[in-house]
Design a protein around this motif. Sequence first.
Motif, PDB file in Angstrom:
ATOM      1  N   HIS A  21       0.860  -1.192   0.000  1.00  0.00           N
ATOM      2  CA  HIS A  21       0.000   0.000   0.000  1.00  0.00           C
ATOM      3  C   HIS A  21       0.894   1.239   0.000  1.00  0.00           C
ATOM      4  O   HIS A  21       1.290   1.721   1.067  1.00  0.00           O
ATOM      5  CB  HIS A  21      -0.931  -0.017   1.215  1.00  0.00           C
ATOM      6  CG  HIS A  21      -1.809  -1.234   1.272  1.00  0.00           C
ATOM      7  ND1 HIS A  21      -1.389  -2.411   1.860  1.00  0.00           N
ATOM      8  CD2 HIS A  21      -3.059  -1.468   0.812  1.00  0.00           C
ATOM      9  CE1 HIS A  21      -2.357  -3.320   1.754  1.00  0.00           C
ATOM     10  NE2 HIS A  21      -3.373  -2.767   1.121  1.00  0.00           N
ATOM     11  N   GLY A  23       0.372   4.346  -0.706  1.00  0.00           N
ATOM     12  CA  GLY A  23      -0.197   5.648  -0.380  1.00  0.00           C
ATOM     13  C   GLY A  23      -0.170   6.580  -1.575  1.00  0.00           C
ATOM     14  O   GLY A  23       0.143   6.183  -2.710  1.00  0.00           O
ATOM     15  N   THR A  24      -0.502   7.840  -1.322  1.00  0.00           N
ATOM     16  CA  THR A  24      -0.533   8.857  -2.377  1.00  0.00           C
ATOM     17  C   THR A  24       0.646   9.795  -2.181  1.00  0.00           C
ATOM     18  O   THR A  24       0.779  10.430  -1.126  1.00  0.00           O
ATOM     19  CB  THR A  24      -1.840   9.661  -2.330  1.00  0.00           C
ATOM     20  OG1 THR A  24      -2.947   8.749  -2.451  1.00  0.00           O
ATOM     21  CG2 THR A  24      -1.884  10.678  -3.461  1.00  0.00           C
ATOM     22  N   ASP A  27       0.767  13.297  -0.252  1.00  0.00           N
ATOM     23  CA  ASP A  27      -0.453  13.465   0.540  1.00  0.00           C
ATOM     24  C   ASP A  27      -0.194  12.979   1.962  1.00  0.00           C
ATOM     25  O   ASP A  27      -0.117  11.767   2.213  1.00  0.00           O
ATOM     26  CB  ASP A  27      -1.608  12.681  -0.074  1.00  0.00           C
ATOM     27  CG  ASP A  27      -2.926  12.893   0.668  1.00  0.00           C
ATOM     28  OD1 ASP A  27      -2.919  13.562   1.730  1.00  0.00           O
ATOM     29  OD2 ASP A  27      -3.956  12.378   0.196  1.00  0.00           O
ATOM     30  N   ASN A  29      -2.078  12.762   4.377  1.00  0.00           N
ATOM     31  CA  ASN A  29      -3.216  12.010   4.897  1.00  0.00           C
ATOM     32  C   ASN A  29      -3.276  10.587   4.354  1.00  0.00           C
ATOM     33  O   ASN A  29      -4.106   9.793   4.782  1.00  0.00           O
ATOM     34  CB  ASN A  29      -4.522  12.741   4.561  1.00  0.00           C
ATOM     35  CG  ASN A  29      -4.618  14.086   5.241  1.00  0.00           C
ATOM     36  OD1 ASN A  29      -4.303  14.220   6.429  1.00  0.00           O
ATOM     37  ND2 ASN A  29      -5.029  15.111   4.486  1.00  0.00           N
ATOM     38  N   ASP A  30      -2.401  10.279   3.385  1.00  0.00           N
ATOM     39  CA  ASP A  30      -2.362   8.923   2.818  1.00  0.00           C
ATOM     40  C   ASP A  30      -0.909   8.495   2.631  1.00  0.00           C
ATOM     41  O   ASP A  30      -0.414   8.356   1.515  1.00  0.00           O
ATOM     42  CB  ASP A  30      -3.104   8.889   1.478  1.00  0.00           C
ATOM     43  CG  ASP A  30      -3.231   7.472   0.923  1.00  0.00           C
ATOM     44  OD1 ASP A  30      -3.220   6.521   1.730  1.00  0.00           O
ATOM     45  OD2 ASP A  30      -3.321   7.320  -0.322  1.00  0.00           O
TER      46      ASP A  30
END
Length: 515
Positions: A21, A23-24, A27, A29-30
């Motif tokens: 995973h 994430g972004t 970002d 938040n991710d």
Amino acid sequence: MSELKLFNSLTRQLQTFTPVHPGTEGDPNDPPEARVYTCGPTVYNYPHIGNMRAYVFADTLGRVLSYKGYKLTHVINITDVGHLTDDADAGEDKMEKMAAEKAQSIWDIAKHYTQAYWDDIKALNIRQPAHWSIATEYVPAMIAYAESIADKHCYELESGLYFDTSTVANYGALARAKTEDGEGRIEEVEGKRHAADFAIWRKTPAGETRQMEWDSPWGKGAPGWHLECSVMSEALLGLPFDIHTGGIDHREIHHPNEIAQNQARCGSDHSGAQFWMHNNFLIERSGKMSKSSGEFLRVQLLIDKGFHPLAYRLMCLQAHYRSELEFSWEGLQAALVRLKRMVMAVSNLKARHADTQTRHAELVSASIVPNEPTVEADKWALKQVQGDVAPGISVALKDFATAVEDDLNTAIAITSLETLIGLKKVDAAQHLGAIAEMDAVLGLNLQSLSRTDLRIRPKAAVITEAEIETALLLRKEARAEKDFAKSDAIRDDLIAKGVEVMDGDPLGWDWKLDI
């Protein structure tokens, strides 16, 4: 971000860690996430220090992942049902056996030894995982999981439901069973198609009643040990996830069986985790590592003998997690001395920093220097100001990062930390901030421990003030005669009895006894 290399037991080689995973990018938040599952204890007895090495290793892995900027989701399971005495499909259930021996409820046995394990986790400064998964809370999910793979991969015998290992590709690849005799501990069960086949569900024998048993499509009974981890890791981390850890003994039977179940569930290309990582054994030559030896080696026994538990953590970190580590009391004493030196050096640095801040405040009050904000070391985000760090600090940090990124080479990382601690004429706030950054990975609590914390009076220590004074007099005479071997022996004997001799103290031959 530089690459993190980890040894994958499945491929037997170092590989670059890339999260499932990611994430972004950009970002906050991710963020990229690292999902880790660690095989936890079977709570039928106290864990010995060899067991606890696995959790120091898993904790270090988690700390390095956090250090590298990953959001960590770590799961450790508690096995309170299903683990048989030979780790395969023969013998008694470990929990049922201990409950019978103690004449106690199996639930009380589980509660007591789970708490004992958690006490050891705290003593060794092992961080809490995101989830403690308790096996008995997932039994309905285990039954559903078994039903989903039973038609194509399992067969039923009078004793239970068994997994047919011939139905998945490359069974035993993790253990290298075909070339390393990895199936040697598997015992025959009447009716099994293949020696390596293993129980998914164990039926309660006719005429018997277990304290832990559930209804299932295959009759009343309990889940197999291997099924538990496949179910709980999928439920809490999803499949596939990033890293599965455990002791090297799990590499031979338990983890290959987990992989087989995961393949049956998700397809032959899915082992469940991308990385399978294993710490090697802790060796103790006297044989007291075994729980059958009576007073086996527990964390509490180390404390009772006067050793701070973080000395054992340091002892583990001094060796690479994939190397065998031999335990000895002399080695533990050496680790304690090493830890004490680091703690005292950091304490002295903190004291000097506090004096500097006090003097600065006095100058500000007298309007001699401008009032500029000072920064507390324990709140200082060193990574945000790397460009302004003193050269010596920068080099030490780089060497430290290189070490931990090379398959968690903590032995080299500790040397980098000691080099950093020993730097002279550098900004105290930067110095403390860099030490805090390294210690966040190693978990030695250098900024909060004191010299006094490390002086633990042995439980059996009995010594009077007169005896201490007599011993110190004999030691002083030995030193005057340059008999340093005798002097050191007297000092070591006093230490073993909880006495700290303060050589060089302004008051002379002083001592302290922590009661």
